[in-house]
Design a protein around this motif. Structure first.
Motif, mmCIF file in Angstrom:
data_model
loop_
_atom_site.group_PDB
_atom_site.id
_atom_site.type_symbol
_atom_site.label_atom_id
_atom_site.label_comp_id
_atom_site.label_asym_id
_atom_site.label_seq_id
_atom_site.Cartn_x
_atom_site.Cartn_y
_atom_site.Cartn_z
ATOM 1 N N VAL A 111 43.540 36.493 37.130
ATOM 2 C CA VAL A 111 42.531 36.937 36.159
ATOM 3 C C VAL A 111 43.195 37.166 34.803
ATOM 4 O O VAL A 111 42.701 36.718 33.767
ATOM 5 N N LYS A 115 43.176 35.525 30.561
ATOM 6 C CA LYS A 115 42.871 36.351 29.391
ATOM 7 C C LYS A 115 44.051 36.446 28.424
ATOM 8 O O LYS A 115 43.868 36.350 27.225
ATOM 9 N N ASP A 147 39.065 43.934 33.099
ATOM 10 C CA ASP A 147 39.287 42.712 33.866
ATOM 11 C C ASP A 147 39.343 42.998 35.363
ATOM 12 O O ASP A 147 38.710 42.305 36.164
ATOM 13 N N ASP A 150 35.679 44.206 36.430
ATOM 14 C CA ASP A 150 34.633 43.191 36.310
ATOM 15 C C ASP A 150 34.860 41.995 37.222
ATOM 16 O O ASP A 150 33.907 41.431 37.750
ATOM 17 N N GLU A 151 36.109 41.607 37.405
ATOM 18 C CA GLU A 151 36.395 40.356 38.106
ATOM 19 C C GLU A 151 36.825 40.535 39.562
ATOM 20 O O GLU A 151 36.803 39.576 40.327
#
Length: 180
Positions: A111, A115, A147, A150-151
């Protein structure tokens, strides 16, 4: 691919947030605030919140206390996962884990790569289980907390998430302690 099964009922999880920092207070704890906001917006319960300095023993003791608390299902810490001498949160978590969730760090790195590119290599995010409680150590930046939540965590802490999730196996986390 993963999905939310809307035919299932949402089950709120009780989550504690621990910020690890030598300089932050509740008044300026942006990463802790980010997690609390997301936890509450998702429909989960904030079970506890605290701030501790970068001290391995103090962090491990707080994790042990909270992991034994029946009103806490998950502990998320933020801060102290880097590479400097004061970054001891990962070691404190591993002092407490009965089992490490190795793939959590791997998925967090994937992830993060999307980013922040190769800077993701500097994170040592980790996850594990102790006393039937999930524990996750996240970096201290609000972006990293967003991150991770949310992921990864928002999905794995949602009982409706398919094909599987952390919530559905809560009852089995301590099955090894049952008498045969």
């Amino acid at each position: 691919m993963s999905r939310i099964d809307e035919s299932k009922e949402f089950l709120p999880v009780r989550i504690a947030v621990l910020t690890v920092s030598d300089t932050r207070t509740l008044a300026d704890d942006r990463s802790g605030d980010t997690l609390v906001d997301r936890i509450e917006k998702a429909g989960h319960t904030l079970a506890a919140r605290g701030i501790l300095p970068d001290d391995r023993h103090q962090i491990a003791e707080q994790l042990k206390i909270w992991s034994r608390e029946p009103e806490i299902d998950v502990i998320i810490s933020t801060g102290g996962t880097g590479l400097t001498g004061r970054d001891v949160t990962v070691e404190a978590h591993r002092d407490v884990y009965e089992k490490e969730i190795e793939a959590f760090g791997t998925v967090f790195t994937i992830v993060s790569m999307n980013k922040i590119g190769t800077s993701a290599v500097q994170s040592r995010a980790t996850g594990g289980v102790a006393n039937g409680t999930y524990l996750f150590a996240l970096p201290g930046s609000p972006g990293a907390c967003k991150d991770a939540w949310d992921e990864i965590l928002s999905l794995q802490l949602d009982y409706r998430h398919r094909p599987c999730n952390f919530v559905e196996i809560f009852p089995r986390l301590e099955e090894h302690k049952r008498r045969k």
